[in-house]
Design an enzyme around this catalytic site. Sequence first.
Site, short mmCIF file in Angstrom:
data_model
loop_
_atom_site.label_atom_id
_atom_site.label_comp_id
_atom_site.label_asym_id
_atom_site.label_seq_id
_atom_site.Cartn_x
_atom_site.Cartn_y
_atom_site.Cartn_z
N GLU A 86 95.93 67.13 43.07
CA GLU A 86 95.26 66.10 43.86
C GLU A 86 93.76 66.35 43.99
O GLU A 86 93.08 65.62 44.70
CB GLU A 86 95.90 66.02 45.26
N ARG A 138 93.15 69.53 47.63
CA ARG A 138 92.28 68.42 47.21
C ARG A 138 90.87 68.84 46.84
O ARG A 138 90.00 68.00 46.66
CB ARG A 138 92.28 67.32 48.28
N GLY A 198 100.93 69.42 59.18
CA GLY A 198 102.15 70.01 59.77
C GLY A 198 102.81 69.16 60.83
O GLY A 198 103.77 69.59 61.46
N ASN A 276 99.52 61.45 62.44
CA ASN A 276 100.59 60.93 63.27
C ASN A 276 101.02 61.93 64.34
O ASN A 276 100.60 63.08 64.35
CB ASN A 276 101.79 60.58 62.39
N ASP A 321 104.62 57.17 61.74
CA ASP A 321 103.87 58.03 60.81
C ASP A 321 102.66 57.30 60.25
O ASP A 321 102.24 57.55 59.12
CB ASP A 321 104.78 58.54 59.68
N ASN A 408 97.90 55.80 51.04
CA ASN A 408 98.08 57.18 51.47
C ASN A 408 96.78 57.95 51.27
O ASN A 408 95.70 57.41 51.46
CB ASN A 408 99.30 57.78 50.76
N TRP A 409 96.85 59.22 50.87
CA TRP A 409 95.63 60.05 50.79
C TRP A 409 94.76 59.68 49.59
O TRP A 409 93.58 60.03 49.56
CB TRP A 409 96.02 61.54 50.67
N CYS A 627 112.95 67.01 50.01
CA CYS A 627 112.34 67.65 48.84
C CYS A 627 113.06 67.28 47.54
O CYS A 627 112.42 67.12 46.51
CB CYS A 627 112.35 69.17 48.99
CA CA Z 1 102.69 62.39 58.41
#
Ligand code: CA
Length: 721
Positions: A86, A138, A198, A276, A321, A408-409, A627
């Site tokens: 990323e 990143r 986290g 979140n 979230d 998203n990111w 996962c």
């Molecule tokens: Ca999250």
Amino acid sequence: MKSAGEIKALLTISMCVCFGLVQVPLWAEIAGVHIINADNEPGSWLTHARTYAEERYSPLNEIDADNVSRLGLAWYFDTNSSRGLEASPLLIDGVIYTTLAWSHVHALDARTGSHIWHFDPKVPKAWGSKACCDVVNRGVAAWGERLFVGTIDGRLIALDRNSGAVIWEKLTIDPELPYTITGAPRVIKGKVLIGNGGAEYGVRGYLSAYSVDDGTLLWRFYTVPGDPSKPFESKAMQMAAATWHGQWWEVGGGGTVWDSMAYDPDLDLLYFGVGNGSPWNRHIRSPGGGDNLFLSSVVAVTPDNGEYVWHYQTTPGDSWDYTATQHIILADLPIDGTVRKVLMQAPKNGFFYVLDRSTGELLSAEKYTRVNWASHVDLQSGRPVETEQADHSETGKLTQPMPLGGHNWQPMAFNRDTGLVYIPAMESTASYSTDRSFTYLKGHWNTGQSSGDAESTGALSPALMAALTQTLLRGRLIAWDPVQQREAWRVEHSGMWNGGVLTTAGNLVFQGSGDGRLVAYRADSGELLWQTVTRTGVIAPPISYRLDGEQYVAVMAGWGGAAPLVISQASSVNGKNGRLLVYKLGGRKRLPENPTEALKPMPPKEPGSPESVARGGALYGLYCARCHGARAVSGGLLADLRYMQPGVRQLFKEIVLGGIFNDKGMISFADVLNEGDVAAIQDYLNERSRALLEYESSPEWWQAVQTWFFKQALRVAGLFL
Ligand code: CA
């Protein structure tokens, strides 16, 4: 007393002033003045998104809409990494600095790709079990002759830019808690800024500033209040505590600062995005309600001391979230006849926000994707107006967007010439429901949501939800006019999870895709001008640089991240070897073909009892699905357990309970599972393997199932017509 380095940097700057040079030479060191004046050095890429305004716009125009069809591979670097890549690389003095999964750092000659140095922070692989969204990184930040990297196990490390040697190292977290670092640090006024992640596991978020010189902690801004029986760390925390109820601090509260930051040197304000809540579900997190500041907010602070200046909360009392950690871009835009200093963000919740970055005032907010949790954002109050579809406290609800968000990111980009923002957007639906038996399990997934294969959601069966996630997820590149707050053009992708974006003065937009391509579009119209095969899914944003008069485009190509861990919508390319790919006009290098995988599902002859399969499925949904994928269909990142071979099956108990694959990142679950549970999970996996072998591998079967489920969904939800 100034250090030799500082004097050298000052000399450089004063030489430029004396001789009236246009470019600030970079033979000295990176200082704030270089990054603030990044446009004087357009061939370099000195900070995460090139400028402190984080535009991801390159002023280079040697490659343009007319000649981009001649773009070809100049060189590539095999990372030997099979996890998500990323990173946004930096380009300083002819050297590319980039990071891989597990927080490795590499330095390469940007002309030839020849390797200069490699730094391995030796993260214990078991720490990977604390990473919600893959063990990604990143990128690095630069200052002086140093680089800074955050590691997945919570350390901030200063490296010598020339040798990769460690200069100092600081632990930024409590190692007893499931914190991780995936974001790139930024350096402002000699302070290295780093947050963490986290919030899915139960932590308290914060952003820290460390001295570039020796790693001294200079300030820390907590994003959510701690135990109110102890003194508040700041007035901001006192203010925030009035918006919380219950015993939120026992789970942590969340609000991690895991990605976005931007800086305005004129206003001297640092902006960052907050994530979140922990747990997600507000009815559990803060019974009695409240906005729960500063969850899902953009916060502005003074970089010298971390003091609160303003905030804007995108999702008060977040329960879905809906992080506001998404990429932040600063620009000056004409709004109602006046040029305003704005801050732009397209957070997960599906609205595109334009804020006045001096005050935090909301100027406009419109939906950039399908949204049903709120009807609109009220401009008077600045608050979203929630719909019935938002509230899953009593019954499960189908809500848009899903936890992965409308965006998203993956960074967006702002083109100064077209005035458009290019958003790597998603359209998605998820079933949210309250886990009534929620108990906090330290170190484990603590979202307060019942999900996956675990149980009925109240609205839809797990099987229907699995089919829905296959059918109703969309990914697209959107060109967004932030002044008019409307879409200018869009390109549909084959899958939802695609790359970050670069835009250039050559009227170009570059984006990689999950199906393994790097594509160039006309920035003003979206016309596809050039594309090339990358042999693995691309999620990272490209960068551009210039050396010896030649412009290059570089991108980290490596499939992974949050979506492929849990959603089986894999990239259609099976390549797992991540690479740094570098292109230039006339490049003629070729990528090798991917090796083909020959594994076949091999279920045992004796199936488990239906009761055991059902119980195993529920346990799988609770502990394994996030996962290894819902219904044991892997997204191509971690092992697809339906393909488990007899040798591994014999060791299954030792793997799940004994922790023998701990060093690969597969930790022991002995604290939550017993031998009977493991046998049931194995029965479930055997059943999934048998289903794959017998009928699910047929494309006709999948198509028929998806069509049937889609029709059911339309009828049940009544949402999509
Ligand atoms: Ca999250």
